[in-house]
Motif scaffolding. Sequence first.
Motif, mmCIF file in Angstrom:
data_model
loop_
_atom_site.group_PDB
_atom_site.id
_atom_site.type_symbol
_atom_site.label_atom_id
_atom_site.label_comp_id
_atom_site.label_asym_id
_atom_site.label_seq_id
_atom_site.Cartn_x
_atom_site.Cartn_y
_atom_site.Cartn_z
ATOM 1 N N SER A 82 0.901 -1.332 -0.500
ATOM 2 C CA SER A 82 -0.084 -0.122 0.003
ATOM 3 C C SER A 82 0.994 1.019 0.199
ATOM 4 O O SER A 82 0.968 2.431 -0.612
ATOM 5 N N ASN B 11 -9.963 -10.144 -5.373
ATOM 6 C CA ASN B 11 -9.920 -10.247 -7.334
ATOM 7 C C ASN B 11 -8.494 -10.040 -7.489
ATOM 8 O O ASN B 11 -7.652 -11.240 -8.495
ATOM 9 N N ASN B 12 -7.548 -9.079 -6.582
ATOM 10 C CA ASN B 12 -6.183 -8.971 -7.809
ATOM 11 C C ASN B 12 -5.624 -8.029 -6.184
ATOM 12 O O ASN B 12 -6.322 -7.801 -4.870
ATOM 13 N N HIS C 76 -7.312 -5.197 -5.174
ATOM 14 C CA HIS C 76 -8.663 -4.913 -4.489
ATOM 15 C C HIS C 76 -8.420 -5.684 -2.840
ATOM 16 O O HIS C 76 -8.995 -5.086 -2.517
ATOM 17 N N SER D 49 -7.374 -2.787 -1.157
ATOM 18 C CA SER D 49 -7.941 -2.070 -0.473
ATOM 19 C C SER D 49 -8.870 -2.194 0.401
ATOM 20 O O SER D 49 -9.610 -1.337 1.366
ATOM 21 N N LYS E 2 -7.771 -2.173 3.755
ATOM 22 C CA LYS E 2 -7.581 -1.112 4.482
ATOM 23 C C LYS E 2 -8.254 -0.478 4.910
ATOM 24 O O LYS E 2 -8.239 0.042 5.945
ATOM 25 N N LEU F 229 -11.166 0.150 -9.930
ATOM 26 C CA LEU F 229 -9.663 0.271 -9.492
ATOM 27 C C LEU F 229 -9.814 -0.902 -7.923
ATOM 28 O O LEU F 229 -9.369 -1.938 -7.721
ATOM 29 N N SER F 230 -9.827 -0.174 -6.767
ATOM 30 C CA SER F 230 -10.533 -0.335 -5.927
ATOM 31 C C SER F 230 -11.276 -1.137 -5.677
ATOM 32 O O SER F 230 -10.856 -1.738 -3.890
ATOM 33 N N ASP F 231 -12.373 -1.682 -6.470
ATOM 34 C CA ASP F 231 -13.108 -2.696 -6.210
ATOM 35 C C ASP F 231 -12.986 -4.367 -6.758
ATOM 36 O O ASP F 231 -13.690 -4.572 -6.541
ATOM 37 N N GLY F 232 -11.509 -4.047 -7.193
ATOM 38 C CA GLY F 232 -11.416 -5.010 -7.757
ATOM 39 C C GLY F 232 -11.390 -5.742 -8.997
ATOM 40 O O GLY F 232 -11.289 -6.784 -9.794
ATOM 41 N N ASN G 254 3.781 5.416 -6.986
ATOM 42 C CA ASN G 254 5.200 4.422 -7.298
ATOM 43 C C ASN G 254 4.425 3.375 -8.510
ATOM 44 O O ASN G 254 4.621 3.263 -9.555
ATOM 45 N N ASN G 255 2.768 2.699 -8.423
ATOM 46 C CA ASN G 255 2.580 2.036 -9.327
ATOM 47 C C ASN G 255 0.933 2.153 -8.827
ATOM 48 O O ASN G 255 0.521 2.867 -7.681
ATOM 49 N N THR G 256 -0.464 1.718 -9.333
ATOM 50 C CA THR G 256 -1.653 0.878 -8.918
ATOM 51 C C THR G 256 -1.519 1.172 -8.294
ATOM 52 O O THR G 256 -3.074 1.818 -7.658
ATOM 53 N N ILE G 257 -1.127 -0.248 -7.523
ATOM 54 C CA ILE G 257 -1.145 -0.221 -5.681
ATOM 55 C C ILE G 257 -1.600 1.031 -4.669
ATOM 56 O O ILE G 257 -2.299 1.539 -4.314
ATOM 57 N N HIS G 258 -0.377 1.253 -5.158
ATOM 58 C CA HIS G 258 -0.134 2.769 -4.396
ATOM 59 C C HIS G 258 -0.543 3.951 -5.240
ATOM 60 O O HIS G 258 -2.031 4.978 -4.560
ATOM 61 N N VAL H 233 -4.306 3.985 -5.412
ATOM 62 C CA VAL H 233 -5.841 3.738 -5.500
ATOM 63 C C VAL H 233 -5.060 3.747 -3.656
ATOM 64 O O VAL H 233 -6.695 4.571 -3.283
ATOM 65 N N SER H 234 -4.320 3.471 -3.275
ATOM 66 C CA SER H 234 -4.358 3.298 -1.514
ATOM 67 C C SER H 234 -3.957 5.150 -0.963
ATOM 68 O O SER H 234 -4.406 5.534 -0.233
ATOM 69 N N LYS I 241 -7.682 6.414 -1.344
ATOM 70 C CA LYS I 241 -8.139 5.757 -1.353
ATOM 71 C C LYS I 241 -8.048 7.496 0.440
ATOM 72 O O LYS I 241 -9.010 7.346 0.940
ATOM 73 N N ASP I 242 -6.280 7.202 1.001
ATOM 74 C CA ASP I 242 -6.267 7.838 2.007
ATOM 75 C C ASP I 242 -6.677 9.648 2.022
ATOM 76 O O ASP I 242 -7.740 10.216 2.781
#
Lengths: 222, 222
Positions: free
Chosen positions: A168, A207-208, A211, A214, A217, B167-170, B207-211, B213-214, B217-218
Amino acid sequence: MFKKVIIAEDFEEFNLAVQQTLNDFNIVNFQHAKYCDDAFLKIRKAIQDNEPYDLLISDLSFKKDHREVKIGSGDELIQKVRELQPEIKIIAYSIEDKSARIKSLFEDAEINAFVLKGRNSIEDLKKALTIISASDQKFISHEVASILQEKGNYEIDDVDIKILKYLSDGTSQDEIIEIFKNNDIKPNSKSAVEKRLAKLKDFFKANNTIHLVSITKDMGII
Amino acid sequence: MFKKVIIAEDFEEFNLAVQQTLNDFNIVNFQHAKYCDDAFLKIRKAIQDNEPYDLLISDLSFKKDHREVKIGSGDELIQKVRELQPEIKIIAYSIEDKSARIKSLFEDAEINAFVLKGRNSIEDLKKALTIISASDQKFISHEVASILQEKGNYEIDDVDIKILKYLSDGTSQDEIIEIFKNNDIKPNSKSAVEKRLAKLKDFFKANNTIHLVSITKDMGII
DNA sequence: TATCGGATTATGGATTTCCGTAAAATACTG
DNA sequence: CAGTATTTTACGGAAATCCATAATCCGATA
């Protein structure tokens, strides 16, 4: 009933309400602190003076402001107080409804009550005071009571959390493996991390990886 | 000063404190509602009775419970009230410190004041009451005042948010593209979505998509 | 209508992640 | 100590994402 109480709570509104509640119980010897650090110092001082508190009512989240603090959250405060004064009774009084956090409060810090701030929190606070002053019974607001029965997240360990936190934070899997190797964290191979992620995705029905992060968190795990 | 006030706030503790503050201003004609729906009905009724409120003090987040509600958040309530009674003064009174949300309150719903719940919120509430009752000046708690000056997030549009939410929904990128095509959402090619994600990552320094979304979200964007 | 600029779409290769299988290391048991 | 089970590591192909470049569409303007 309790004789000497300390409240750790940064919001005036809640302080006011708690104090009023204590008054209703004819408890007049109480103090409050708006920062965890202050609360901890007061508790330590009270022990040294041989006049220890017998109850701590503590919020969990404290707003950050200009002031630098050592103890930044109620969770930490509670943990430290429990170590310092094992017999003190502790009520966590918070808006927090994430199962992971509440569970750890009961299991690790052995709090005596968890009162959820909400539409009827004062009522709950009164119940908690009554119950835990008279016995060693635990109290938990009914809105969140179910989470204590939940089958454990015991499958998720420290390393899992670390991986999730790093992810994250924008760290790639390869980088995480590097970090783990440099810090001698035990499973540090590409496939071990991948396997753990697969397990976590399965467990949380994600799913991935996006997700997964997310979800965790939202659940307050990271 | 205000003559007739309505408070939308689910927590007893805050209700108590606000009411006490109003008393300090010699405002005695006020009512409160623990649900947005109730607040809205009261406001509409007051207009019909030709005795409209001249101030709404509203929280933003309301706890969900057993009761089914139409209006689930203060943001929605404020928006609807502003449409119903454009001249009413509105104070948002919340713990929310996410810039995106506060900004939209001032810009879209044209609230008159934003008071941040915190260590000194009652003081701020008093200031807000004084200022907005006497003029059309806005008030905002100084802890969050800076965010109004921030260069806009105006680069981020509705489609960006949709992508982030999916994305955050998977949802995978390919699936998002499919959904966009089925719903006639304008840019729906693989590369368009990729380009937007690249832009967002650049904008939020992710840095990437995970980051990404994180972070979003914050920030309360999704 | 011709042309310019911006936005969208198409394409393909590099990188990363995903996922199954299998080998190696470690722990546990009788 | 042999044998079994569990965990960790290694490997490789499939899938998804990342990223740069090029082609296409589309509205505005003269």
